[in-house]
Scaffold this motif. Structure first.
Motif, mmCIF file in Angstrom:
data_model
loop_
_atom_site.group_PDB
_atom_site.id
_atom_site.type_symbol
_atom_site.label_atom_id
_atom_site.label_comp_id
_atom_site.label_asym_id
_atom_site.label_seq_id
_atom_site.Cartn_x
_atom_site.Cartn_y
_atom_site.Cartn_z
ATOM 1 N N GLY B 227 -95.185 4.304 -78.921
ATOM 2 C CA GLY B 227 -94.714 2.928 -79.061
ATOM 3 C C GLY B 227 -93.478 2.846 -79.937
ATOM 4 N N VAL B 228 -93.538 3.479 -81.109
ATOM 5 C CA VAL B 228 -92.407 3.424 -82.041
ATOM 6 C C VAL B 228 -91.190 4.131 -81.435
ATOM 7 C CG1 VAL B 228 -91.572 4.114 -84.308
ATOM 8 C CG2 VAL B 228 -93.917 3.320 -84.047
ATOM 9 N N PHE B 229 -91.416 5.344 -80.911
ATOM 10 C CA PHE B 229 -90.305 6.117 -80.353
ATOM 11 C C PHE B 229 -89.616 5.349 -79.222
ATOM 12 C CE2 PHE B 229 -88.586 9.026 -77.209
ATOM 13 C CZ PHE B 229 -87.745 9.801 -77.982
ATOM 14 N N THR B 230 -90.432 4.848 -78.265
ATOM 15 C CA THR B 230 -89.856 4.154 -77.112
ATOM 16 C C THR B 230 -89.156 2.875 -77.534
ATOM 17 O OG1 THR B 230 -91.759 4.999 -75.904
ATOM 18 C CG2 THR B 230 -90.362 3.436 -74.747
ATOM 19 N N ALA B 231 -89.772 2.126 -78.471
ATOM 20 C CA ALA B 231 -89.170 0.858 -78.903
ATOM 21 C C ALA B 231 -87.825 1.089 -79.583
ATOM 22 C CB ALA B 231 -90.118 0.122 -79.846
ATOM 23 N N LEU B 232 -87.683 2.222 -80.297
ATOM 24 C CA LEU B 232 -86.438 2.481 -80.990
ATOM 25 C C LEU B 232 -85.372 3.047 -80.065
ATOM 26 C CD1 LEU B 232 -87.746 3.957 -84.373
ATOM 27 C CD2 LEU B 232 -86.947 1.648 -83.914
ATOM 28 N N PHE B 233 -85.781 3.918 -79.092
ATOM 29 C CA PHE B 233 -84.774 4.628 -78.303
ATOM 30 C C PHE B 233 -84.472 4.019 -76.944
ATOM 31 C CE2 PHE B 233 -85.705 7.692 -81.540
ATOM 32 C CZ PHE B 233 -84.439 8.185 -81.818
ATOM 33 N N LEU B 234 -85.476 3.382 -76.316
ATOM 34 C CA LEU B 234 -85.252 2.846 -74.972
ATOM 35 C C LEU B 234 -84.161 1.776 -74.936
ATOM 36 C CD1 LEU B 234 -86.388 3.440 -72.180
ATOM 37 C CD2 LEU B 234 -87.989 1.593 -72.513
ATOM 38 N N PRO B 235 -84.181 0.791 -75.847
ATOM 39 C CA PRO B 235 -83.103 -0.221 -75.810
ATOM 40 C C PRO B 235 -81.735 0.399 -76.037
ATOM 41 C CG PRO B 235 -84.935 -1.016 -77.126
ATOM 42 C CD PRO B 235 -85.194 0.439 -76.855
ATOM 43 N N LEU B 236 -81.662 1.416 -76.901
ATOM 44 C CA LEU B 236 -80.389 2.088 -77.141
ATOM 45 C C LEU B 236 -79.944 2.857 -75.898
ATOM 46 C CD1 LEU B 236 -81.090 3.355 -80.768
ATOM 47 C CD2 LEU B 236 -79.617 1.464 -80.084
#
Lengths: 124, 241
Positions: B227-236
């Protein structure tokens, strides 16, 4: 009171997360930023207060309730995504099968490497 | 639904003037769904949230309440998703000893596996000609619901489509992990749990707790980190394309 104090901490971290999102211009939701800040704060402090533990357990236990209204929407968007359902289903079924397989294979390989690396102190 | 008597219509307008009708319906459906789920011996393919949503959709459609009016009232509940997301940080902190003990395999597998969990489905959907809105809605498919909803809003997708995708993904991941572990002959509960949480978010984690407590703890860990990884990297990552 105990529950409310913990709830206040969670709401304040959420608002701080929103503040960071706006000021830093990050495309990440305020909830996630608040969660990261809360986790880091807990790591620095080294313990969780009873208030915070009680409030977060309470909220986590009703997560299903909180997402239900959004899930209800699935039944009312059928027209909006008419013609996309086959794509969505194929992508989800094949995508999930591939990603589950890759994850397991990757972890099996890394776990095997870890053992060869000579960690004799851990048996399992 | 147009030939309702006058008194029923005025009652409906009084009831729907405040959010409490939506709140009552949602709470009622939630409680009935939990009860039905236990009665049907906890079926893997029919999680409680699906039962509750089916009940609510039926009521909302048949009474003529309409989804928009229902959703407006239900905002009183959904607004709590923000603090609830923050609350996920507490169990994540409590799993920290697992992260410290196994940081090396976690560091190697998590970024790649979490990226692939999104990338496979996105690649297939893109090849099949999905619109940007559909892609944005499918991107957080392996992320736990409160975080996924935030991601979808940031990317400009449909939250309802995301939640539908999450349900399907969670159920499928539970089934596929079951098959693949047998096929790959994996018996380590830590690996099985981590894979369930990483791919199947909360539904996979619930399944992992049925296997063993260790599997459950590692599923929570996999779910939280994904959750944390995807939330931080996916939008970028989406900004780049």
């Amino acid at each position: 009171m105990v529950m409310l104090r913990g709830f206040l901490v969670l709401v304040v971290f959420f608002l701080l997360g929103e503040a960071v999102r706006v000021f830093a211009g990050l495309p990440v939701s305020g909830g996630v930023l608040g969660m990261v800040m809360a986790t880091v704060t807990l790591m620095v402090r080294g313990r969780v207060s009873t208030e915070l533990a009680t409030a977060s357990q309470g909220l986590i236990s009703i997560l299903v309730l909180l997402i239900t209204p959004g899930v209800v929407g699935v039944f009312f968007i059928a027209d909006q995504f008419y013609g996309h359902w086959a794509t969505v289903l194929v992508a989800l079924v094949i995508g999930t099968l591939l990603s589950v397989f890759t994850t397991l294979l990757l972890m099996k390989k890394v776990a095997a490497l870890g053992k060869e690396g000579g960690s004799h102190d851990r048996s399992a | 639904m147009t030939d309702q008597p006058e008194i029923v219509r005025s009652l409906m307008s009084v009831w729907t003037a405040s959010p409490l009708l939506s709140v009552a319906l949602t709470l009622g459906a939630f409680i009935v769904a939990q009860w039905l789920f236990v009665r049907f011996r906890r079926p893997l393919w029919m999680p409680p949230v699906m039962i509750a949503a089916l009940l609510l959709a039926t009521v909302v459609a048949l009474t003529g309440l309409g989804f928009e009016r229902y959703e407006q009232g239900a905002r009183w509940l959904t607004v709590l998703l923000g603090p609830a997301t923050v609350a996920l940080g507490v169990p994540l902190y409590q799993q920290m000893h697992h992260i410290r003990a196994l940081w090396r395999p976690i560091l190697v597998t998590l970024p790649l596996a979490a990226t692939l969990a999104a990338a496979y489905a996105l690649g297939i959907a893109w090849l099949m000609g999905a619109t940007p809105e559909v892609l944005a809605s499918l991107a957080p498919k392996s992320v736990t619901a409160p975080i996924a909803m935030g991601i979808t809003e940031e990317l400009g997708g449909s939250v309802s489509l995301t939640l539908g995708g999450l349900l399907i993904t969670g159920v499928l991941a539970s089934l596929f992990v079951d098959w693949c572990t047998r096929w790959l002959k994996i018996t380590d509960d830590r690996i099985v749990g981590f894979a369930l949480g990483l791919n199947g978010h909360a539904i996979g984690t619930a399944r992992a707790f049925e296997i063993s407590h260790t599997a459950g703890a590692f599923a929570s860990l996999g779910m939280g980190l994904t959750g944390v990884f995807t939330a931080l990297f996916l939008p970028l990552a989406f900004l780049l394309f």
